[in-house]
Design a protein around this motif. Structure first.
Motif, PDB file in Angstrom:
ATOM      1  N   LEU A 188     -35.814 100.537  91.159  1.00 29.98           N
ATOM      2  CA  LEU A 188     -35.265 101.217  89.992  1.00 29.98           C
ATOM      3  C   LEU A 188     -33.768 100.963  89.887  1.00 29.98           C
ATOM      4  N   THR A 189     -33.237 101.116  88.681  1.00 30.02           N
ATOM      5  CA  THR A 189     -31.824 100.845  88.410  1.00 30.02           C
ATOM      6  C   THR A 189     -31.148 102.120  87.922  1.00 30.02           C
ATOM      7  N   GLU A 190     -29.983 102.417  88.484  1.00 29.09           N
ATOM      8  CA  GLU A 190     -29.272 103.634  88.084  1.00 29.09           C
ATOM      9  C   GLU A 190     -28.760 103.528  86.653  1.00 29.09           C
ATOM     10  N   VAL A 191     -28.962 104.600  85.906  1.00 32.05           N
ATOM     11  CA  VAL A 191     -28.487 104.702  84.536  1.00 32.05           C
ATOM     12  C   VAL A 191     -27.301 105.662  84.449  1.00 32.05           C
ATOM     13  N   ALA A 192     -27.406 106.811  85.109  1.00 31.53           N
ATOM     14  CA  ALA A 192     -26.352 107.822  85.023  1.00 31.53           C
ATOM     15  C   ALA A 192     -26.461 108.762  86.208  1.00 31.53           C
ATOM     16  N   ARG A 193     -25.320 109.398  86.522  1.00 29.51           N
ATOM     17  CA  ARG A 193     -25.327 110.445  87.539  1.00 29.51           C
ATOM     18  C   ARG A 193     -24.325 111.524  87.154  1.00 29.51           C
ATOM     19  N   MET A 194     -24.601 112.714  87.608  1.00 32.01           N
ATOM     20  CA  MET A 194     -23.691 113.841  87.401  1.00 32.01           C
ATOM     21  C   MET A 194     -23.754 114.720  88.638  1.00 32.01           C
ATOM     22  N   VAL A 195     -22.604 115.222  89.059  1.00 31.01           N
ATOM     23  CA  VAL A 195     -22.524 116.216  90.123  1.00 31.01           C
ATOM     24  C   VAL A 195     -21.677 117.361  89.602  1.00 31.01           C
ATOM     25  N   ARG A 196     -22.236 118.557  89.612  1.00 24.36           N
ATOM     26  CA  ARG A 196     -21.460 119.713  89.161  1.00 24.36           C
ATOM     27  C   ARG A 196     -21.193 120.656  90.332  1.00 24.36           C
ATOM     28  N   ARG A 197     -20.154 121.447  90.195  1.00 30.81           N
ATOM     29  CA  ARG A 197     -19.782 122.389  91.246  1.00 30.81           C
ATOM     30  C   ARG A 197     -20.822 123.501  91.345  1.00 30.81           C
ATOM     31  N   PRO A 198     -20.913 124.156  92.515  1.00 27.39           N
ATOM     32  CA  PRO A 198     -21.891 125.251  92.679  1.00 27.39           C
ATOM     33  C   PRO A 198     -21.604 126.405  91.716  1.00 27.39           C
ATOM     34  N   LEU A 199     -22.653 127.040  91.252  1.00 27.40           N
ATOM     35  CA  LEU A 199     -22.564 128.231  90.423  1.00 27.40           C
ATOM     36  C   LEU A 199     -23.110 129.426  91.185  1.00 27.40           C
ATOM     37  N   ASP A 200     -22.567 130.586  90.914  1.00 30.47           N
ATOM     38  CA  ASP A 200     -23.069 131.838  91.484  1.00 30.47           C
ATOM     39  C   ASP A 200     -23.188 131.722  93.003  1.00 30.47           C
ATOM     40  N   ASP A 201     -24.398 131.892  93.535  1.00 29.34           N
ATOM     41  CA  ASP A 201     -24.571 131.876  94.987  1.00 29.34           C
ATOM     42  C   ASP A 201     -25.128 130.553  95.497  1.00 29.34           C
ATOM     43  N   GLU A 202     -25.024 129.488  94.712  1.00 28.66           N
ATOM     44  CA  GLU A 202     -25.505 128.184  95.165  1.00 28.66           C
ATOM     45  C   GLU A 202     -24.664 127.690  96.345  1.00 28.66           C
ATOM     46  N   PRO A 203     -25.282 127.252  97.427  1.00 30.19           N
ATOM     47  CA  PRO A 203     -24.518 126.841  98.605  1.00 30.19           C
ATOM     48  C   PRO A 203     -23.924 125.445  98.506  1.00 30.19           C
ATOM     49  N   HIS A 204     -24.430 124.626  97.578  1.00 28.44           N
ATOM     50  CA  HIS A 204     -23.978 123.236  97.462  1.00 28.44           C
ATOM     51  C   HIS A 204     -23.806 122.872  95.989  1.00 28.44           C
ATOM     52  N   PRO A 205     -23.016 121.821  95.713  1.00 28.40           N
ATOM     53  CA  PRO A 205     -23.034 121.250  94.363  1.00 28.40           C
ATOM     54  C   PRO A 205     -24.447 120.788  94.004  1.00 28.40           C
ATOM     55  N   ARG A 206     -24.656 120.545  92.742  1.00 28.66           N
ATOM     56  CA  ARG A 206     -25.954 120.061  92.272  1.00 28.66           C
ATOM     57  C   ARG A 206     -25.789 118.638  91.732  1.00 28.66           C
ATOM     58  N   GLY A 207     -26.687 117.766  92.167  1.00 22.47           N
ATOM     59  CA  GLY A 207     -26.647 116.371  91.744  1.00 22.47           C
ATOM     60  C   GLY A 207     -27.788 116.061  90.779  1.00 22.47           C
ATOM     61  N   PHE A 208     -27.518 115.121  89.887  1.00 20.32           N
ATOM     62  CA  PHE A 208     -28.502 114.694  88.892  1.00 20.32           C
ATOM     63  C   PHE A 208     -28.393 113.172  88.755  1.00 20.32           C
ATOM     64  N   LEU A 209     -29.491 112.487  88.957  1.00 20.39           N
ATOM     65  CA  LEU A 209     -29.528 111.025  88.864  1.00 20.39           C
ATOM     66  C   LEU A 209     -30.619 110.598  87.902  1.00 20.39           C
ATOM     67  N   MET A 210     -30.272 109.710  86.980  1.00 21.02           N
ATOM     68  CA  MET A 210     -31.273 109.126  86.098  1.00 21.02           C
ATOM     69  C   MET A 210     -31.384 107.635  86.405  1.00 21.02           C
ATOM     70  N   PHE A 211     -32.618 107.186  86.620  1.00 20.47           N
ATOM     71  CA  PHE A 211     -32.900 105.786  86.935  1.00 20.47           C
ATOM     72  C   PHE A 211     -33.925 105.218  85.949  1.00 20.47           C
ATOM     73  N   ARG A 212     -33.943 103.896  85.875  1.00 23.59           N
ATOM     74  CA  ARG A 212     -34.848 103.206  84.950  1.00 23.59           C
ATOM     75  C   ARG A 212     -35.576 102.096  85.688  1.00 23.59           C
ATOM     76  N   LYS A 213     -36.844 101.936  85.385  1.00 24.97           N
ATOM     77  CA  LYS A 213     -37.604 100.815  85.923  1.00 24.97           C
ATOM     78  C   LYS A 213     -37.367  99.600  85.020  1.00 24.97           C
ATOM     79  N   PRO A 214     -36.987  98.467  85.569  1.00 25.22           N
ATOM     80  CA  PRO A 214     -36.672  97.303  84.724  1.00 25.22           C
ATOM     81  C   PRO A 214     -37.844  96.938  83.825  1.00 25.22           C
ATOM     82  N   PRO A 215     -37.542  96.437  82.624  1.00 23.42           N
ATOM     83  CA  PRO A 215     -38.613  95.990  81.737  1.00 23.42           C
ATOM     84  C   PRO A 215     -39.375  94.820  82.338  1.00 23.42           C
ATOM     85  N   ALA A 216     -40.603  94.648  81.898  1.00 22.80           N
ATOM     86  CA  ALA A 216     -41.397  93.518  82.369  1.00 22.80           C
ATOM     87  C   ALA A 216     -40.759  92.220  81.896  1.00 22.80           C
ATOM     88  N   PRO A 217     -40.771  91.175  82.720  1.00 23.49           N
ATOM     89  CA  PRO A 217     -40.171  89.902  82.306  1.00 23.49           C
ATOM     90  C   PRO A 217     -40.929  89.266  81.137  1.00 23.49           C
TER      91      PRO A 217
END
Length: 217
Positions: A188-217
């Motif tokens: 898979l190929t990375e499209v985007a990522r985001m990391v946000r700071r913890p909210l409320d009682d969250e012990p860690h930041p939260r990560g978000f990664l979007m990936f894409r499967k390459p199109p068929a040749p």
């Protein structure tokens, strides 16, 4: 702990908290604009690539499944906990929810336009993530997309009480670069990522990664 005993503990814990969990998290996305932005970008990417069914793996009470459906995606949910699936079916009767594991998935190769794991890899030891992500890649069709949300950090914490109930859970935080590298190994190929700071009682930041499967040749 063996994989079988770990999964049994996760299933039993979420069966116990299903009703309280659903009440507590109801409406959560309404107060999380960054999360909505990632889900919106994912839904638009899936639609732009031709659509197709989207599996919300580890869907819990179905709030993310329902949100994606509201964005025009053909989303359905899969969860290990029968009690969670029962709540999801009760709260979102027009959508499809199934009891099942995230790996192996009872699906053929290349049948999905998208896969979402919204904090549902939290109880998977980092050493087991390569096989899990390989399964996500297997069921995606060419040009399909994957969206992974997770605790961004390092280490394991023990959770013995949650949502007013006793539970038996290990929760893992994983560095975003490691999650990205493991997904890239599946092709898979990375499209985007985001990391946000913890909210409320969250012990860690939260990560978000979007990936894409390459199109068929």
């Amino acid at each position: 702990m063996t994989e079988t005993s770990r999964l049994s503990a996760v299933r039993a814990s979420y069966d116990a908290v299903a009703l309280d969990y659903a009440r507590r998290l109801s409406g959560e996305l309404a107060a999380r604009p960054l999360e909505r932005a990632m889900l919106g970008a994912f839904a638009e990417s899936v639609r732009g690539a031709g659509g197709g069914a989207v599996a919300d793996l580890g869907c819990g009470p179905g709030r993310v499944t329902a949100h994606l459906a509201g964005l025009g995606v053909r989303a359905f949910g899969v969860d290990l906990s029968p009690a969670m699936v029962a709540v999801a079916r009760r709260d979102h009767p027009g959508l499809r929810f199934e009891v099942g594991r995230m790996a192996p998935l009872d699906m053929a190769d290349g049948v999905l336009g998208g896969v979402v794991a919204w904090h549902s890899t939290a109880h998977t030891p980092p050493g087991d993530l390569p096989d899990l992500f390989a399964e996500f890649a297997r069921v995606l069709r060419p040009d399909g997309h994957a969206l992974i949300a997770f605790e961004a950090g390092e280490g394991r914490r023990r959770l013995e009480h949650a949502y007013g109930r006793p539970v038996d859970l290990d929760v893992y935080a994983t560095p975003p670069d490691l999650v990205a590298a493991l997904l890239e190994r599946t092709g898979l190929t990375e499209v985007a990522r985001m990391v946000r700071r913890p909210l409320d009682d969250e012990p860690h930041p939260r990560g978000f990664l979007m990936f894409r499967k390459p199109p068929a040749p």
